[in-house]
Design a protein around this motif. Sequence first.
Motif, PDB file in Angstrom:
ATOM      1  N   LYS A 273       0.809  -1.219   0.000  1.00 45.45           N
ATOM      2  CA  LYS A 273       0.000   0.000   0.000  1.00 45.45           C
ATOM      3  C   LYS A 273       0.844   1.272   0.000  1.00 45.45           C
ATOM      4  CE  LYS A 273      -3.882  -2.218   2.390  1.00 45.45           C
ATOM      5  NZ  LYS A 273      -4.793  -2.186   3.557  1.00 45.45           N
ATOM      6  N   GLU A 274       2.169   1.121   0.150  1.00 43.62           N
ATOM      7  CA  GLU A 274       3.100   2.253   0.159  1.00 43.62           C
ATOM      8  C   GLU A 274       2.745   3.289   1.229  1.00 43.62           C
ATOM      9  OE1 GLU A 274       5.926   2.892  -1.220  1.00 43.62           O
ATOM     10  OE2 GLU A 274       6.078   1.151  -2.543  1.00 43.62           O
ATOM     11  N   ILE A 275       2.316   2.785   2.398  1.00 43.20           N
ATOM     12  CA  ILE A 275       2.028   3.690   3.513  1.00 43.20           C
ATOM     13  C   ILE A 275       2.916   3.392   4.712  1.00 43.20           C
ATOM     14  CG2 ILE A 275      -0.367   4.055   2.805  1.00 43.20           C
ATOM     15  CD1 ILE A 275      -1.219   2.065   4.991  1.00 43.20           C
ATOM     16  N   ALA A 276       3.785   2.385   4.598  1.00 39.48           N
ATOM     17  CA  ALA A 276       4.611   1.966   5.740  1.00 39.48           C
ATOM     18  C   ALA A 276       5.659   3.019   6.069  1.00 39.48           C
ATOM     19  CB  ALA A 276       5.285   0.638   5.443  1.00 39.48           C
ATOM     20  N   ASN A 277       5.973   3.106   7.335  1.00 39.36           N
ATOM     21  CA  ASN A 277       6.993   4.047   7.831  1.00 39.36           C
ATOM     22  C   ASN A 277       8.368   3.383   7.744  1.00 39.36           C
ATOM     23  OD1 ASN A 277       8.569   5.880   9.204  1.00 39.36           O
ATOM     24  ND2 ASN A 277       7.306   5.931  11.047  1.00 39.36           N
ATOM     25  N   PRO A 278       9.307   3.936   6.978  1.00 43.73           N
ATOM     26  CA  PRO A 278      10.637   3.332   6.870  1.00 43.73           C
ATOM     27  C   PRO A 278      11.586   3.731   7.993  1.00 43.73           C
ATOM     28  CG  PRO A 278      10.514   5.238   5.438  1.00 43.73           C
ATOM     29  CD  PRO A 278       9.151   5.105   6.076  1.00 43.73           C
ATOM     30  N   SER A 279      11.104   4.489   8.976  1.00 47.09           N
ATOM     31  CA  SER A 279      12.003   5.098   9.964  1.00 47.09           C
ATOM     32  C   SER A 279      12.748   4.084  10.817  1.00 47.09           C
ATOM     33  CB  SER A 279      11.223   6.048  10.870  1.00 47.09           C
ATOM     34  OG  SER A 279      10.662   7.105  10.126  1.00 47.09           O
ATOM     35  N   GLY A 280      12.070   2.989  11.227  1.00 48.61           N
ATOM     36  CA  GLY A 280      12.755   2.005  12.057  1.00 48.61           C
ATOM     37  C   GLY A 280      13.939   1.385  11.338  1.00 48.61           C
ATOM     38  N   LEU A 281      13.738   0.970  10.096  1.00 46.06           N
ATOM     39  CA  LEU A 281      14.828   0.390   9.317  1.00 46.06           C
ATOM     40  C   LEU A 281      15.897   1.435   9.027  1.00 46.06           C
ATOM     41  CD1 LEU A 281      15.930  -2.109   7.899  1.00 46.06           C
ATOM     42  CD2 LEU A 281      14.646  -1.427   5.861  1.00 46.06           C
ATOM     43  N   LEU A 282      15.474   2.674   8.776  1.00 47.99           N
ATOM     44  CA  LEU A 282      16.447   3.739   8.531  1.00 47.99           C
ATOM     45  C   LEU A 282      17.320   3.971   9.761  1.00 47.99           C
ATOM     46  CD1 LEU A 282      17.458   5.881   6.526  1.00 47.99           C
ATOM     47  CD2 LEU A 282      15.798   7.477   7.540  1.00 47.99           C
ATOM     48  N   HIS A 283      16.738   3.905  10.962  1.00 52.80           N
ATOM     49  CA  HIS A 283      17.544   4.066  12.178  1.00 52.80           C
ATOM     50  C   HIS A 283      18.494   2.893  12.364  1.00 52.80           C
ATOM     51  CE1 HIS A 283      14.697   7.294  13.459  1.00 52.80           C
ATOM     52  NE2 HIS A 283      15.833   7.783  13.894  1.00 52.80           N
ATOM     53  N   GLY A 284      18.055   1.678  11.974  1.00 48.10           N
ATOM     54  CA  GLY A 284      18.985   0.558  11.980  1.00 48.10           C
ATOM     55  C   GLY A 284      20.141   0.803  11.030  1.00 48.10           C
ATOM     56  N   ALA A 285      19.840   1.365   9.862  1.00 43.87           N
ATOM     57  CA  ALA A 285      20.884   1.675   8.879  1.00 43.87           C
ATOM     58  C   ALA A 285      21.833   2.753   9.380  1.00 43.87           C
ATOM     59  CB  ALA A 285      20.247   2.103   7.565  1.00 43.87           C
ATOM     60  N   ILE A 286      21.307   3.715  10.119  1.00 43.70           N
ATOM     61  CA  ILE A 286      22.163   4.753  10.708  1.00 43.70           C
ATOM     62  C   ILE A 286      23.161   4.115  11.684  1.00 43.70           C
ATOM     63  CG2 ILE A 286      22.151   6.732  12.288  1.00 43.70           C
ATOM     64  CD1 ILE A 286      19.433   7.521  10.952  1.00 43.70           C
ATOM     65  N   MET A 287      22.680   3.194  12.513  1.00 39.63           N
ATOM     66  CA  MET A 287      23.565   2.479  13.428  1.00 39.63           C
ATOM     67  C   MET A 287      24.607   1.689  12.651  1.00 39.63           C
ATOM     68  SD  MET A 287      20.631   1.188  16.130  1.00 39.63           S
ATOM     69  CE  MET A 287      21.700   0.637  17.444  1.00 39.63           C
ATOM     70  N   MET A 288      24.203   1.121  11.519  1.00 41.39           N
ATOM     71  CA  MET A 288      25.137   0.374  10.672  1.00 41.39           C
ATOM     72  C   MET A 288      26.245   1.287  10.150  1.00 41.39           C
ATOM     73  SD  MET A 288      24.424  -1.404   6.965  1.00 41.39           S
ATOM     74  CE  MET A 288      24.377   0.232   6.186  1.00 41.39           C
ATOM     75  N   LEU A 289      25.881   2.489   9.694  1.00 40.68           N
ATOM     76  CA  LEU A 289      26.879   3.420   9.159  1.00 40.68           C
ATOM     77  C   LEU A 289      27.915   3.781  10.225  1.00 40.68           C
ATOM     78  CD1 LEU A 289      24.638   5.791   7.012  1.00 40.68           C
ATOM     79  CD2 LEU A 289      26.229   4.048   6.180  1.00 40.68           C
ATOM     80  N   VAL A 290      27.456   3.987  11.445  1.00 41.30           N
ATOM     81  CA  VAL A 290      28.400   4.273  12.533  1.00 41.30           C
ATOM     82  C   VAL A 290      29.316   3.075  12.744  1.00 41.30           C
ATOM     83  CG1 VAL A 290      28.623   4.812  14.986  1.00 41.30           C
ATOM     84  CG2 VAL A 290      26.809   5.886  13.639  1.00 41.30           C
ATOM     85  N   HIS A 291      28.734   1.877  12.720  1.00 37.98           N
ATOM     86  CA  HIS A 291      29.493   0.650  12.973  1.00 37.98           C
ATOM     87  C   HIS A 291      30.592   0.442  11.937  1.00 37.98           C
ATOM     88  CE1 HIS A 291      30.175  -3.523  14.230  1.00 37.98           C
ATOM     89  NE2 HIS A 291      30.137  -3.856  12.947  1.00 37.98           N
ATOM     90  N   ILE A 292      30.317   0.764  10.676  1.00 37.99           N
ATOM     91  CA  ILE A 292      31.308   0.514   9.611  1.00 37.99           C
ATOM     92  C   ILE A 292      32.221   1.717   9.388  1.00 37.99           C
ATOM     93  CG2 ILE A 292      29.824  -1.167   8.477  1.00 37.99           C
ATOM     94  CD1 ILE A 292      29.118   0.911   6.381  1.00 37.99           C
ATOM     95  N   GLY A 293      32.179   2.691  10.292  1.00 37.22           N
ATOM     96  CA  GLY A 293      33.128   3.802  10.226  1.00 37.22           C
ATOM     97  C   GLY A 293      32.737   4.912   9.267  1.00 37.22           C
TER      98      GLY A 293
END
Length: 479
Positions: A273-293
């Motif tokens: 339906k293209e109404i889902a909030n991507p914020s949770g996964l995006l915050h996981g990705a932000i943590m990933m970016l910090v982890h990989i330097g």
Amino acid sequence: MAEKRPITVATGDGIGPEIMEATMHILEKAGAEIDPEFIDVGEKVYLTGNSTGIPQEAWESLRRTKVFLKAPITTPQGGGYKSLNVTIRTAMGLYANVRPCVSYSPVIENKHPDMDLVIVRENEEDLYAGIEHQQTPDVVQSLKLISRPGSERIVRYAFEYARQNNRKKVTCLVKDNIMKLSDGLFHQVFKEIAAEYPDIESSHYIVDIGMARIADTPEEFDVIVTPNLYGDIASDIAAQIAGSVGLAGSANIGDEIAMFEAIHGSAPDIAGKEIANPSGLLHGAIMMLVHIGQPEAAQKVHNAWLKTIEDGVLTGDMARGKASVGTKEFAAAVVERLGQSPSTLEPVTYSNKTIQKEKDIKRPKHEVKRELDGTDVFLFNNTLTVDEIGQKLERAAGDTFEFVMMTNRGVKVYPDGFSETFLSDHWRCRFQKGEGKQVKQSEIRELLSRIEDEQLDWIKLENLYRFNGKIAYSLAQGQ
């Protein structure tokens, strides 16, 4: 141009493909130096007959990239399917689960506007080791395993995380007023390691009052470190009262491999339906970016996200009846604000400091003298009386042992026990020698033979030890 960092990516099930597409679009536009390898995990893999939900080629990708960004997956209905998350955590040694729980008041309504805590949960041990047995028709057991090395590395990770992220305090939650050995060890390790971090405040709560305080005054907390079961419960409580279950990301960290994800499920009812909030996964990705330097990219994305919600661009779950946008529109709004920072909400900063891994640390050797002090023999019995069992055990003790006591569900029932206690068919029988006399394992084997001669059904035993002269086993209620 720097070489891009390979990462393994699973688009998942339900809303997974939609929110992963939005997340990857934002990361690309933010200049994240990543090279994704896409794998299939989850429902379609389960339905091929793979009970783990993850095929061999996916394992190979994980071992190669050592970083996993995973969208939510669906586990099919019915038995026989193992939790994909638990499988990956245990197989890849992902010992630390890190879950930030933050209030975004006043943009998103919240009773605790100053809440900003991180729960660091031990991810492999405790009751979640899943070692259970049914021992009698009445009684099952689940073994709670707490190790010193496991406790040391999760506690150290919590303090290193606090130092890296400019956090001021680490709080330990345990129940060592009751579980004096297992939770007591975790607390003791916490105190030892806290002494190595004089720049960071440390505190401790018994877990029941600690969770009550999380629910009532979460602003008291900064970083919380706790064993597996308590951490699972506490992180859900914290996410719920933060009002951000759909916004929160999660990291699962090991010495070699790390997994990043949203904390919510695959929400198949709104898939497509293209109404889902991507914020949770995006915050996981932000943590990933910090982890990989790549802290600069993480900071850029995070502040753009904060600016987006501050400007009132919200998906339906955040808008709560107000005007809202869909998944792609929200991602586009974040991209539009890359390079900007919020003015009402607090901007975030990430540093290049890295968390020191336990394997890089020279652990002190603990010199221990171990002495066998006796044994607890567990029996199955649903026919004999307490006195009849006790008399048989008195004879089985012979000249070698003293039959100290018998308990039922932890309460002393013989000799001179508590007749009021409810009795199951599961009995613990303690045998020791006199003070200072060591026991030989051969003597325990002979004891078991004599117990069998008395027509008693023993089902397990637990040896009793002293470490450096101190008893390392619990006393019974009433002993």
